[in-house]
Scaffold this motif. Structure first.
Motif, PDB file in Angstrom:
ATOM      1  N   CYS A 106       0.755  -1.226   0.000  1.00 49.43           N
ATOM      2  CA  CYS A 106       0.000   0.000   0.000  1.00 49.43           C
ATOM      3  C   CYS A 106       0.794   1.290   0.000  1.00 49.43           C
ATOM      4  N   SER A 107       0.460   2.162  -0.858  1.00 45.53           N
ATOM      5  CA  SER A 107       1.072   3.477  -0.921  1.00 45.53           C
ATOM      6  C   SER A 107      -0.039   4.510  -0.977  1.00 45.53           C
ATOM      7  N   GLN A 108       0.083   5.568  -0.174  1.00 46.57           N
ATOM      8  CA  GLN A 108      -0.949   6.593  -0.139  1.00 46.57           C
ATOM      9  C   GLN A 108      -0.282   7.963  -0.181  1.00 46.57           C
ATOM     10  N   GLU A 109      -0.400   8.640  -1.306  1.00 43.45           N
ATOM     11  CA  GLU A 109       0.071  10.007  -1.445  1.00 43.45           C
ATOM     12  C   GLU A 109       1.450  10.233  -0.834  1.00 43.45           C
ATOM     13  N   GLY A 110       2.451   9.476  -1.250  1.00 41.03           N
ATOM     14  CA  GLY A 110       3.807   9.661  -0.754  1.00 41.03           C
ATOM     15  C   GLY A 110       4.078   9.013   0.589  1.00 41.03           C
ATOM     16  N   ARG A 111       3.085   8.511   1.234  1.00 42.99           N
ATOM     17  CA  ARG A 111       3.229   7.804   2.501  1.00 42.99           C
ATOM     18  C   ARG A 111       2.976   6.337   2.210  1.00 42.99           C
ATOM     19  N   SER A 112       3.560   5.457   2.992  1.00 45.33           N
ATOM     20  CA  SER A 112       3.302   4.045   2.715  1.00 45.33           C
ATOM     21  C   SER A 112       3.402   3.203   3.972  1.00 45.33           C
ATOM     22  N   VAL A 113       2.741   2.081   3.926  1.00 45.09           N
ATOM     23  CA  VAL A 113       2.828   1.125   5.022  1.00 45.09           C
ATOM     24  C   VAL A 113       4.268   0.630   5.126  1.00 45.09           C
ATOM     25  N   ARG A 133      -1.212  -5.013  12.760  1.00 43.19           N
ATOM     26  CA  ARG A 133      -2.014  -5.489  11.618  1.00 43.19           C
ATOM     27  C   ARG A 133      -1.264  -5.442  10.292  1.00 43.19           C
ATOM     28  N   ASN A 134      -0.298  -4.525  10.184  1.00 44.98           N
ATOM     29  CA  ASN A 134       0.281  -4.258   8.872  1.00 44.98           C
ATOM     30  C   ASN A 134       1.765  -4.511   8.710  1.00 44.98           C
ATOM     31  N   CYS A 135       2.460  -4.718   9.791  1.00 44.49           N
ATOM     32  CA  CYS A 135       3.899  -4.911   9.711  1.00 44.49           C
ATOM     33  C   CYS A 135       4.236  -6.336  10.150  1.00 44.49           C
TER      34      CYS A 135
END
Length: 141
Positions: A21-28, A134-136
């Protein structure tokens, strides 16, 4: 560094590697990598000779910088909480840097003031920790 400061870092240092997942220059991925980096700094802080004021100062400055970086890379879903955690971490580092190292009351007062300045820090740390869980992916030992 107080055990409270170390516990703060440990709370955030839940991990290591990535997911999606990548969101506007930020990412998980960047978020997880940053937490892993912060965990390593926590381990490095434990090895610092507290009598070495230059090493302590440098470590606290790095600690502060890493919290700032967490807010920069956090995905939108957790960015608000990460920004609160970031402000809290920076405030703790700044308080520790400003405190008279020979006066434990001064240090305690400044750390208490920094803690009071971010009353939502505990809840935000929980949010960040839950998102990380949850994500890492945890690093195998």
């Amino acid at each position: 560094m107080t055990s409270f400061g170390r516990a703060t870092i440990s709370c955030l240092g839940l991990v290591a590697l990535v997911t999606t997942c990548s969101q506007e220059g930020r990412s998980v991925e960047a978020f997880c990598d940053q937490l892993a980096s912060m965990h390593q700094i926590d381990l490095d802080l434990e090895a610092i000779d507290l009598d070495d004021s230059v090493a302590v100062h440098d470590s606290l400055a790095k600690f502060s910088s890493q919290f700032g970086r967490l807010a920069e890379v956090s995905p939108d879903e957790v960015s608000g909480s990460a920004e609160t955690v970031s402000r809290f971490g920076v405030a703790l580092a700044d308080a520790a840097l400003q405190a008279n190292p020979d006066d434990p009351f001064d240090r305690a007062a400044l750390l208490a003031s920094a803690t009071a300045a971010e009353p939502q820090a505990g809840e935000a740390m929980d949010d960040v920790a839950q998102f990380a869980a949850r994500n890492c992916a945890a690093t195998p030992s």
